[in-house]
Design a protein around this motif. Sequence first.
Motif, PDB file in Angstrom:
ATOM      1  N   GLU A 189       0.811  -1.214   0.000  1.00 26.68           N
ATOM      2  CA  GLU A 189       0.000   0.000   0.000  1.00 26.68           C
ATOM      3  C   GLU A 189       0.843   1.262   0.000  1.00 26.68           C
ATOM      4  O   GLU A 189       0.581   2.202  -0.755  1.00 26.68           O
ATOM      5  CB  GLU A 189      -0.929   0.008   1.209  1.00 26.68           C
ATOM      6  CG  GLU A 189      -1.634   1.343   1.358  1.00 26.68           C
ATOM      7  CD  GLU A 189      -2.942   1.222   2.092  1.00 26.68           C
ATOM      8  OE1 GLU A 189      -3.533   0.134   2.063  1.00 26.68           O
ATOM      9  OE2 GLU A 189      -3.370   2.221   2.684  1.00 26.68           O
ATOM     10  N   GLN A 218       0.869   4.133  -2.882  1.00 23.87           N
ATOM     11  CA  GLN A 218       0.514   5.536  -2.694  1.00 23.87           C
ATOM     12  C   GLN A 218       1.607   6.471  -3.186  1.00 23.87           C
ATOM     13  O   GLN A 218       1.321   7.502  -3.790  1.00 23.87           O
ATOM     14  CB  GLN A 218       0.213   5.791  -1.220  1.00 23.87           C
ATOM     15  CG  GLN A 218      -1.123   5.184  -0.799  1.00 23.87           C
ATOM     16  CD  GLN A 218      -1.551   5.650   0.561  1.00 23.87           C
ATOM     17  OE1 GLN A 218      -0.712   6.021   1.377  1.00 23.87           O
ATOM     18  NE2 GLN A 218      -2.842   5.618   0.817  1.00 23.87           N
ATOM     19  N   SER A 226      -8.872   8.183  -6.615  1.00 22.59           N
ATOM     20  CA  SER A 226      -7.960   7.221  -6.024  1.00 22.59           C
ATOM     21  C   SER A 226      -8.766   6.023  -5.543  1.00 22.59           C
ATOM     22  O   SER A 226      -9.990   6.011  -5.620  1.00 22.59           O
ATOM     23  CB  SER A 226      -7.208   7.844  -4.865  1.00 22.59           C
ATOM     24  OG  SER A 226      -8.056   7.926  -3.738  1.00 22.59           O
ATOM     25  N   CYS A 248      -2.100   1.696  -9.618  1.00 22.18           N
ATOM     26  CA  CYS A 248      -2.599   2.195  -8.345  1.00 22.18           C
ATOM     27  C   CYS A 248      -4.096   1.955  -8.156  1.00 22.18           C
ATOM     28  O   CYS A 248      -4.691   2.436  -7.198  1.00 22.18           O
ATOM     29  CB  CYS A 248      -2.294   3.685  -8.227  1.00 22.18           C
ATOM     30  SG  CYS A 248      -0.554   4.050  -8.464  1.00 22.18           S
TER      31      CYS A 248
END
Lengths: 228, 228
Positions: free
Chosen positions: A56, A60, A91, B81
């Motif tokens: 993660e 990011q 996102s 992502c």
Amino acid sequence: MEDVGEASTITCLPPAKQKPLRNPNLLANQKKETTPKKPRTTKGRQKIEIKEIEVENRRQVTFSKRRTGLFKKAAELSVLCGAQIGIITFSRCDRIYSFGNVDTLVDKYIRKTPVMLRTNPGGNVAAGGENNDGLMWWERAVESVPEEDMEEYKMALGVLRENLLTRISQMGNDRTVENLPAFPNEMAMADWKLTNENLMASNDRGGYLGNDAGLDLAVPFMSPKPRQ
Amino acid sequence: MEDVGEASTITCLPPAKQKPLRNPNLLANQKKETTPKKPRTTKGRQKIEIKEIEVENRRQVTFSKRRTGLFKKAAELSVLCGAQIGIITFSRCDRIYSFGNVDTLVDKYIRKTPVMLRTNPGGNVAAGGENNDGLMWWERAVESVPEEDMEEYKMALGVLRENLLTRISQMGNDRTVENLPAFPNEMAMADWKLTNENLMASNDRGGYLGNDAGLDLAVPFMSPKPRQ
DNA sequence: TGCTATTAATAAGA
DNA sequence: TCTTATTAATAGCA
């Protein structure tokens, strides 16, 4: 005024902080003859596979970096070619990052995207004659499409249909005001500033002015409640 | 399966043509000792200034190349992502090139962008208390903004206002159906195919599958009448 | 369009 | 974040 000396990466960020440039002694002796300690500071850029990044944190970081890069590319393209560009990014946790005058472009996009709302065959949908045989133009059109183009055509119709649905949902039950998660005062500001930090945008026809001129900001809003 | 050998630029285009690779004898002798004829095949990439390209032909080539690059970056970012990305591009002559499920994203964007339509201070705008002193939240907020943040805040309010206007124009006088330039059958197809040629997109959550898997197409529409 | 010589972007590390 | 070592994008040509 234009002479930026060395590396002139087009500075997009407001010059809030001057780049310190930690060790300016790198160009001095390029030869690694002495090289007392240089156990390969980094591995340099590695080649990566284009698949979802699992870690993660790493994901990011990549998201931030590449989003910045994407917006920069968009700004350059906008200036170089006199194009209008808008980018909407959600996102993973539904944070919005956008570039350009998205609203203006969305409006333009919606107006230009051919979505017909009338379904009665007698309707007057501007100049293109549509009612001669009781079929709407999109129904008639399919008869004249060459077989090898059917795939593309079906895709186009799919897009049309999606546009239609979107449009209807925009016009019809407009519960947006009710649905919006409040957007309280201080949080709004905090979020805006937070989001804004990672933005380098400026666009929509001449916003991107190379090095130091006034930059407009992109539309920087974040969903107050990140999807829980 | 993964070993692509030499240059593995992530192929985004459908593998319609295999890259011929004209002269594979370059890596053989890197030293230019013989160098019988190599009068500088190209000048290589030159550094350019980010300003509008004057020469139309050159500008169009750049637009095409960089747009491709931009969409590719967006696709990669999307996959890496797990983000949703939509891009709307209007060329100089108002041709639309878009990437991703723009309509879906636009819808989402509109719903999430905080636009308050109520102006009566007694209105219930969800949880964020707004009416204690007769001021709306955005009016009250300004009182608590530090002076050094005023510029940002004003910009944010400007964006809000723009959102509001856009929203109103979308809800209100909806003359789009009347205004749309018809979109006749054959021309629609022709335009769609024409526009589609320059697209390499594929996005919206997992559309971009590295090398050869099925690619969805972006929303490819072109204004039938290029601004005259 | 396709091909290179370059510049620009960025994955790892610190 | 900031700094490299590399990979990726692309300007100028053919």
